[in-house]
Design an enzyme around this catalytic site. Structure first.
Site, PDB file in Angstrom:
ATOM      1  N   ARG A   1     134.549  35.514  96.071  1.00  0.00           N
ATOM      2  CA  ARG A   1     135.063  36.582  95.216  1.00  0.00           C
ATOM      3  C   ARG A   1     135.208  36.163  93.748  1.00  0.00           C
ATOM      4  O   ARG A   1     134.869  36.932  92.849  1.00  0.00           O
ATOM      5  CB  ARG A   1     136.442  36.995  95.754  1.00  0.00           C
ATOM      6  CG  ARG A   1     137.007  38.252  95.139  1.00  0.00           C
ATOM      7  CD  ARG A   1     138.477  38.417  95.573  1.00  0.00           C
ATOM      8  NE  ARG A   1     138.683  38.204  96.989  1.00  0.00           N
ATOM      9  CZ  ARG A   1     138.749  39.179  97.901  1.00  0.00           C
ATOM     10  NH1 ARG A   1     138.643  40.425  97.534  1.00  0.00           N
ATOM     11  NH2 ARG A   1     138.961  38.885  99.170  1.00  0.00           N
TER      12      ARG A   1
ATOM     13  N   CYS B   1     134.024  62.104 106.789  1.00  0.00           N
ATOM     14  CA  CYS B   1     135.066  62.800 107.546  1.00  0.00           C
ATOM     15  C   CYS B   1     136.145  61.846 108.036  1.00  0.00           C
ATOM     16  O   CYS B   1     136.272  61.617 109.252  1.00  0.00           O
ATOM     17  CB  CYS B   1     134.431  63.527 108.728  1.00  0.00           C
ATOM     18  SG  CYS B   1     132.991  64.459 108.227  1.00  0.00           S
TER      19      CYS B   1
ATOM     20  N   GLU C   1     134.280  26.526  98.208  1.00  0.00           N
ATOM     21  CA  GLU C   1     133.573  27.691  98.759  1.00  0.00           C
ATOM     22  C   GLU C   1     134.026  29.002  98.120  1.00  0.00           C
ATOM     23  O   GLU C   1     134.451  29.920  98.817  1.00  0.00           O
ATOM     24  CB  GLU C   1     133.816  27.766 100.275  1.00  0.00           C
ATOM     25  CG  GLU C   1     133.424  26.528 101.059  1.00  0.00           C
ATOM     26  CD  GLU C   1     133.872  26.601 102.526  1.00  0.00           C
ATOM     27  OE1 GLU C   1     134.634  27.525 102.884  1.00  0.00           O
ATOM     28  OE2 GLU C   1     133.462  25.726 103.306  1.00  0.00           O
TER      29      GLU C   1
HETATM   30  C1  LIG Z   1     135.561  34.129 103.254  1.00  0.00           C
HETATM   31  C2  LIG Z   1     135.493  32.660 103.150  1.00  0.00           C
HETATM   32  C3  LIG Z   1     135.328  32.044 101.901  1.00  0.00           C
HETATM   33  C4  LIG Z   1     135.274  32.794 100.594  1.00  0.00           C
HETATM   34  O1  LIG Z   1     136.466  33.429 100.290  1.00  0.00           O
HETATM   35  P1  LIG Z   1     136.683  34.078  98.834  1.00  0.00           P
HETATM   36  O2  LIG Z   1     138.036  34.653  98.916  1.00  0.00           O
HETATM   37  O3  LIG Z   1     135.634  35.094  98.641  1.00  0.00           O
HETATM   38  O4  LIG Z   1     136.582  32.970  97.847  1.00  0.00           O
HETATM   39  C5  LIG Z   1     135.194  30.676 101.871  1.00  0.00           C
HETATM   40  N1  LIG Z   1     135.234  29.942 103.012  1.00  0.00           N
HETATM   41  C6  LIG Z   1     135.403  30.499 104.217  1.00  0.00           C
HETATM   42  C7  LIG Z   1     135.441  29.626 105.421  1.00  0.00           C
HETATM   43  C8  LIG Z   1     135.548  31.870 104.339  1.00  0.00           C
HETATM   44  O5  LIG Z   1     135.731  32.423 105.545  1.00  0.00           O
END
Ligand SMILES: *Cc1c(COP(=O)(O)O)cnc(C)c1O
Length: 440
Positions: free
Chosen positions: A304, A370, A301
């Site tokens: 980033r 602000c 998953e």
């Molecule tokens: C945020 C998240 C990701 C992605 O995280 P990255 O740091 O952007 O790779 C993957 N899986 C879950 C469950 C997340 O909460």
């Protein structure tokens, strides 16, 4: 200061590079303009105004390919984490490459289905507080896996599935109690965090899931945090998960999937790891080594790591000012457009779009909102720029636009996707009228 990413040593086309300006009859020699692929950012700013997010399609493409390639030795599916950047056009381009998706809300699920109806079977649904409406939407769409985070959620899912006379594919998100070095707000894998089920309690929950009608155990999932650049904690977590998979199989559960989550970090404060390829390969080794011999389908998953370096935020200097000797550049972007520095104290490299071989100075780069927290950089050495000049805030492709707000009744910026020499608006700039529309 040397322009970053002027040359590519990585063998892949870099998304953002300085190129010598070819405009104007009295072209000054040595003037370089930052480009997104083949398009000058000065041109995009003139055309679409500032602040504006600009993404490089080639960067997203190539980073996805590198990620996918690093796991070629094992059966796997990349489920891009939608929350990193959820623009429909970006989801669509990833879907076309065969990418799956990790969603954390009903809204994100709807985005994925809007981008590509057929992507549902590659969707995993994560999140600690999925409502019955969201669970039902996932069931109706026929998603691949629900990453369940509590006993109560398991019951709710069974109830929703029963009502639809369907079977819900389930993984339990396990909290492996592994410490990963990152910002405390985005570390998730310790027992004191709200996420997941303690690994010692997981077997009992799997027993419950197996004994519940309308649920089918399909896998184990884990996600230890975000912006983690040391691959060791990923390996540690996976070693614990592998142990659990063996135990669960001994208990008679069918574990087909291991969802390793996301979290691989990027280099915000230095040029990209010289070789993104070998970085991701080392990550892949850390994950797959503990899983050897288990014959599981790996789900990943990343968010980033795919889109982070693929975006910049273009902003104009509105005013220069000096307070008791301290220099400020007040720009037209603010914390509502990009909140990472204000929220996490995050570092983002900031560069002038037009680079002269001139002197530099130390400045704070701040927005007009602000709040004292409304800054992009503090005490930053930057080539001297004038009012009206353009700056590019780098590496904002992930957790940039998605975290934006309308604070101070500021319409959110446009988003532009560049591919080679062409640029396309993939989200138009908001108008104040858009913000007022929902109010009485
Ligand atoms: C945020 C998240 C990701 C992605 O995280 P990255 O740091 O952007 O790779 C993957 N899986 C879950 C469950 C997340 O909460």
């Amino acid at each position: 200061m040397t322009p970053r990413r002027q040359n590519s040593t990585t063998g892949r086309p870099p998304g953002f590079v300085y190129r010598e300006s070819k405009h104007g009859m009295l072209r000054r020699s040595g003037q370089f303009v930052l480009h997104a692929e083949g398009v000058a950012l000065t041109k995009l700013a003139a055309q679409y105004g500032t602040p504006v997010y600009v993404y490089s399609r080639e960067t997203i493409d190539s980073r996805y390919d590198v990620f996918d390639g690093a796991f070629r030795a094992v059966p796997h599916t990349i489920c891009y984490s939608v929350k990193a950047n959820s623009n429909l056009s970006i989801l669509r381009l990833l879907a076309r490459k065969g990418c799956g998706f990790d969603v954390v809300s009903g809204g994100e699920l709807e985005r994925v289905l809007t981008a590509d109806r057929k992507a549902a079977r590659k969707v995993v649904f994560s999140g600690v507080g999925k409502t019955r409406e969201e669970l039902t939407a996932g069931l109706k769409a026929g998603i691949l896996l629900f990453n369940v985070e509590s006993e109560s959620e398991l019951s709710a899912l069974a109830e929703c599935a029963g009502r639809l006379r369907r079977t819900a594919p389930v993984a339990v998100r396990v909290n492996p109690d592994v410490a990963a070095e990152t910002h405390p707000y985005i570390s998730t894998g310790l027992h004191q965090h709200k996420f997941g089920v303690p690994i010692r309690e997981a077997r009992a929950l799997y027993a419950k899931a197996s004994g519940t009608r309308h649920l089918k155990v399909g896998g184990v999932s884990v996600h230890i945090g975000s912006q983690i650049t040391d691959v060791a904690p990923f390996g540690e977590a996976m070693t614990r998960i592998a142990e659990l998979v063996r135990a669960l199989r001994d208990d008679g559960h069918g574990i087909a999937y291991v969802d390793a989550g996301g979290g691989l970090g990027i280099a915000y404060d230095q040029p990209e790891p010289a070789d993104f390829c070998s970085y991701v390969e080392s990550y892949a080794r850390a994950l797959t080594t503990p899983l050897q011999g288990l014959d599981v389908h790996l789900l990943l998953e990343p968010g980033r790591a795919i889109v982070g370096p693929a975006g910049v935020l273009l902003t104009s200097v509105v005013y220069r000012k000096t307070n008791a000797g301290k220099r400020f550049l007040v720009v037209d972007a603010a914390m509502n457009d990009m909140i990472r520095p204000a929220l996490y104290g995050a570092y983002h490299e900031i560069v002038p779009v037009t680079m002269d071989a001139g002197k530099s100075e130390v400045v704070d780069i701040v927005g007009p909102v602000c709040e004292t927290g409304d800054f992009f950089a503090r005490d930053r050495e930057l080539p001297i720029v004038a009012e009206g000049d353009l700056l590019a805030i780098l590496d904002v492709g992930a957790y940039g636009m998605v975290l934006s707000s309308n604070y101070n009744t500021r319409p959110r910026p446009a988003e532009v996707l560049v591919a080679g020499k062409s640029a396309k608006v993939i989200r138009r700039r908001e108008k104040v009228a858009d913000l007022l529309r929902a109010e009485v």
